[in-house]
Motif scaffolding. Structure first.
Motif, PDB file in Angstrom:
ATOM      1  N   LEU A   1       0.790  -1.226   0.000  1.00 21.73           N
ATOM      2  CA  LEU A   1       0.000   0.000   0.000  1.00 21.73           C
ATOM      3  C   LEU A   1       0.827   1.285   0.000  1.00 21.73           C
ATOM      4  N   GLY A   2       2.036   1.187   0.518  1.00 27.28           N
ATOM      5  CA  GLY A   2       2.844   2.397   0.694  1.00 27.28           C
ATOM      6  C   GLY A   2       2.607   3.051   2.046  1.00 27.28           C
ATOM      7  N   PHE A   3       1.764   2.441   2.887  1.00 29.46           N
ATOM      8  CA  PHE A   3       1.517   2.924   4.243  1.00 29.46           C
ATOM      9  C   PHE A   3       1.061   1.753   5.098  1.00 29.46           C
ATOM     10  N   GLU A   4       1.116   1.945   6.419  1.00 34.44           N
ATOM     11  CA  GLU A   4       0.693   0.892   7.351  1.00 34.44           C
ATOM     12  C   GLU A   4      -0.346   1.369   8.356  1.00 34.44           C
TER      13      GLU A   4
ATOM     14  N   THR B   1       3.013  -5.479  -9.668  1.00 35.46           N
ATOM     15  CA  THR B   1       1.853  -4.853  -9.042  1.00 35.46           C
ATOM     16  C   THR B   1       2.229  -4.161  -7.739  1.00 35.46           C
ATOM     17  N   PHE B   2       3.131  -4.762  -6.996  1.00 40.66           N
ATOM     18  CA  PHE B   2       3.558  -4.226  -5.701  1.00 40.66           C
ATOM     19  C   PHE B   2       5.070  -4.006  -5.735  1.00 40.66           C
ATOM     20  N   PRO B   3       5.548  -2.958  -6.438  1.00 43.47           N
ATOM     21  CA  PRO B   3       6.986  -2.776  -6.665  1.00 43.47           C
ATOM     22  C   PRO B   3       7.818  -2.540  -5.405  1.00 43.47           C
ATOM     23  N   ALA B   4       7.198  -2.198  -4.289  1.00 48.02           N
ATOM     24  CA  ALA B   4       7.963  -2.037  -3.047  1.00 48.02           C
ATOM     25  C   ALA B   4       8.389  -3.387  -2.483  1.00 48.02           C
TER      26      ALA B   4
ATOM     27  N   SER C   1      12.990 -12.553  -6.290  1.00 50.66           N
ATOM     28  CA  SER C   1      13.163 -11.111  -6.428  1.00 50.66           C
ATOM     29  C   SER C   1      12.603 -10.707  -7.786  1.00 50.66           C
ATOM     30  N   PRO C   2      12.506  -9.404  -8.059  1.00 51.07           N
ATOM     31  CA  PRO C   2      12.023  -9.003  -9.388  1.00 51.07           C
ATOM     32  C   PRO C   2      12.898  -9.573 -10.514  1.00 51.07           C
TER      33      PRO C   2
END
Length: 183
Positions: free
Chosen positions: A65-68, A152-155, A175-176
């Motif tokens: 999400l980029g946040f928690e 989809t979730f690059p982080a 890994s990617p």
């Protein structure tokens, strides 16, 4: 006197149960991480048994999400809804080969951010997804490619995988750059 002797073990047992409950009170509850919470890392457990593929995926919410924290804005709520929608489509997300004819029989998503009553209770929110797939042609299920998940979730930079399949148990890190695995 005999009643006292019977009551003593009962009282001791009650004390032990209360002490055990107090001990477990500090342990992680459902949806909370058992392992260290590391941004950029996720865990994936896979079990292929006959025509059934079990998938368990756990990740810090930050990766997805980029946040928690509990959603604070419309943008946060939209990110949460988009992540949920994507996690509810495991066939593409986990690169399940179409030739295997797999269908999702069960799925569940867990995490404080999906359960509003618990949102914001932790600084380090985790999201867990569980799936049970039934495959009509399991022989075609030779492996998975998680490129879509990383895209989809690059982080998410690495995924620790534990796999049980026809060739036994194995552990690996994806890994990617190395997003495929074989059963």
């Amino acid at each position: 006197m005999p009643r006292l002797l019977l009551a003593l073990p009962l009282a001791l047992l009650t004390t032990l149960v209360q002490a055990e409950d107090a001990h477990h009170h500090d342990e992680p509850r459902h949806g909370e991480a058992l392992a260290a919470h590391e941004h950029g890392s996720a865990r994936l457990n896979l079990a292929l048994d006959g025509d059934v593929l079990e998938i368990e995926f756990a990740s810090p919410a930050m990766n997805l999400l980029g946040f928690e924290h509990a959603p604070r804005s419309d943008a946060d709520r939209a990110m949460l809804a988009a992540a949920r929608a994507r996690l509810e489509q495991p066939l593409g997300l986990f690169g399940v080969p179409a030739a295997a004819g797999c269908q999702v029989r069960e799925h569940s998503l867990h995490g404080a951010l999906f359960e509003p009553a618990e949102a914001g209770t932790s600084e380090h929110s985790e999201i867990e997804a569980r799936y049970r797939l039934q495959c009509s042609t399991p022989d075609a299920l030779q492996g998975l490619n998680l490129a879509a998940l990383f895209g989809t979730f690059p982080a998410t930079q690495k995924i620790q995988v534990q796999l049980i399949g026809p060739r036994g148990q194995q552990g690996l890190e994806l890994s990617p750059e190395r997003s495929g695995l074989t059963f």
